[in-house]
Scaffold this motif. Sequence first.
Motif, PDB file in Angstrom:
ATOM      1  N   VAL A  39     -46.001 -25.153  -0.246  1.00 24.22           N
ATOM      2  CA  VAL A  39     -45.426 -25.978  -1.469  1.00 24.22           C
ATOM      3  C   VAL A  39     -46.583 -26.121  -2.427  1.00 24.22           C
ATOM      4  N   ASN A  70     -41.108 -26.522  -8.390  1.00 30.76           N
ATOM      5  CA  ASN A  70     -41.943 -27.815  -8.190  1.00 30.76           C
ATOM      6  C   ASN A  70     -42.890 -28.145  -9.314  1.00 30.76           C
ATOM      7  N   LYS A 127     -37.486 -27.254 -13.474  1.00 30.07           N
ATOM      8  CA  LYS A 127     -36.939 -26.894 -12.253  1.00 30.07           C
ATOM      9  C   LYS A 127     -36.220 -25.675 -12.750  1.00 30.07           C
ATOM     10  N   GLU A 136     -36.812 -38.897  -4.029  1.00 29.10           N
ATOM     11  CA  GLU A 136     -37.684 -38.003  -3.803  1.00 29.10           C
ATOM     12  C   GLU A 136     -36.879 -36.572  -3.416  1.00 29.10           C
ATOM     13  N   GLN A 183     -36.298 -32.947  -2.268  1.00 33.69           N
ATOM     14  CA  GLN A 183     -37.144 -32.051  -1.543  1.00 33.69           C
ATOM     15  C   GLN A 183     -37.771 -30.901  -2.461  1.00 33.69           C
ATOM     16  N   LEU A 184     -39.215 -30.695  -2.104  1.00 32.69           N
ATOM     17  CA  LEU A 184     -39.905 -29.726  -3.079  1.00 32.69           C
ATOM     18  C   LEU A 184     -39.643 -28.181  -2.292  1.00 32.69           C
ATOM     19  N   THR A 185     -39.817 -27.130  -3.416  1.00 32.59           N
ATOM     20  CA  THR A 185     -39.534 -25.871  -2.780  1.00 32.59           C
ATOM     21  C   THR A 185     -40.693 -25.363  -1.930  1.00 32.59           C
ATOM     22  N   LEU A 200     -48.224 -27.408  -6.045  1.00 33.74           N
ATOM     23  CA  LEU A 200     -48.066 -28.672  -6.595  1.00 33.74           C
ATOM     24  C   LEU A 200     -48.556 -28.379  -8.193  1.00 33.74           C
ATOM     25  N   LEU A 228     -44.572 -35.200  -1.005  1.00 36.93           N
ATOM     26  CA  LEU A 228     -44.185 -34.096  -0.327  1.00 36.93           C
ATOM     27  C   LEU A 228     -43.182 -34.247   0.909  1.00 36.93           C
TER      28      LEU A 228
END
Length: 412
Positions: free
Chosen positions: A198, A240, A221, A16, A18-20, A200, A8
């Motif tokens: 976020v 994600n 994605k 890594e 960035q996650l949405t 997962l 995260l």
Amino acid sequence: MKSILLILPLVATAAEPQLTKTPLFNGKDLSGWTGDGYVVEDGAIVCTPEGKTLVTEKIYSNYALDFEFKLPAAGNNGIGIHYPGTGDAAYEGMEVQVLDNSSEKYKDLKPYQFHGSLYTLAAAKKAPLKPVGEWNNERIVVNGDDVMVIVNGETILESKLSELSKEHGDHKGVKRRSGHIAFCGHGDRVAFRNIGIVELAPPANDEGAKQAGFTKIFDGKTLEGWEHEEGDKGHWVPANGILKYDGHSEAKDKDLWFSKEYGDMTVIFDWRWGKPGPVMKRPIIGPDGKETGEQVDEQELDSGIYLRGSSKSQVNLWNWPCGSGEVYGYRTDKSQPAEVIAGVTPKTKADKPIGEWNRTMITIQGDRLTVTLNGQTVIENAQLPGIPAKGKIALQHHGAAIDFANIWVKEL
């Protein structure tokens, strides 16, 4: 637990990305939430003296919840997690405390009552709260068995729900692994803003799947390789590692089709329901595939996987009493032999509770079908007479919000 933070990242890096993060509050009104006693003021959700529980319409399981909060003197609220939607969120779900620890009013607090604690379950370390009236940042990570609370950059709680469940055997909420998010008001003017989540995807052994001969057909994605119409945009959304469907596609064909045709194959995927459905009467189905005439109240949640381009050979994902895996098009076809109808009826209901991830494996060879759900074989070597020799896979629309992840196919 530290590994959770690694997946995260707050700042994107080459290694890594960035996650949405998806907003849970638009800053203007309470769209997406249900409950009374909360108002929107200056871009924040504020609890009024009548405020009790404000609940997300959607349900969540594995996620990181980010928000800012501002406490008045002696302010008290909480964040409900894994809340089923009724009853006391602190016991039917779990409540992460939001509290002005500095108030004289709370000088005799028990350890599990301080800010950031899981109420009655686990005590947090002293939170580095800013002075009353200033905004604080908080992140709550709920990922399977693990719960973590970070306040203003400092981790104050790390707990495992399985261990807490052993210690608190009578607590219903600690046993849950999905549910709504809620604000648990006590009439104090606690304010929340910049609320985002976020989500997962469940873990997957990608390397093991590749070595076993599987090919991933959803990259996590994009919708590359999937056929979708203009009206699908904004409704089938990848983020994600999760393919989220809100149930409201405006396309003529609302199903999502993969572009390649398959004959004999095994497909493995994860899925979960994204929000509750309306309660309706649904039939009890006997082991022979026939409806018994008895009905029960169930949430109407319905989707499925089309095999070989045919809606008749759809493997159902649904919340009917018989469970997922049933092949409705064959079970309800009265022209089929009794053994065919019984064969496409699930042996057991192996579905996890609404909102939790399920893992399904479907194998079709010739006209024979086997379905495994969460490690249990629910359909075994069932015959699908007349099924096409080859065709496309589709994720079916039936108006329910559903998430998919980790979709793999192996041709046989």
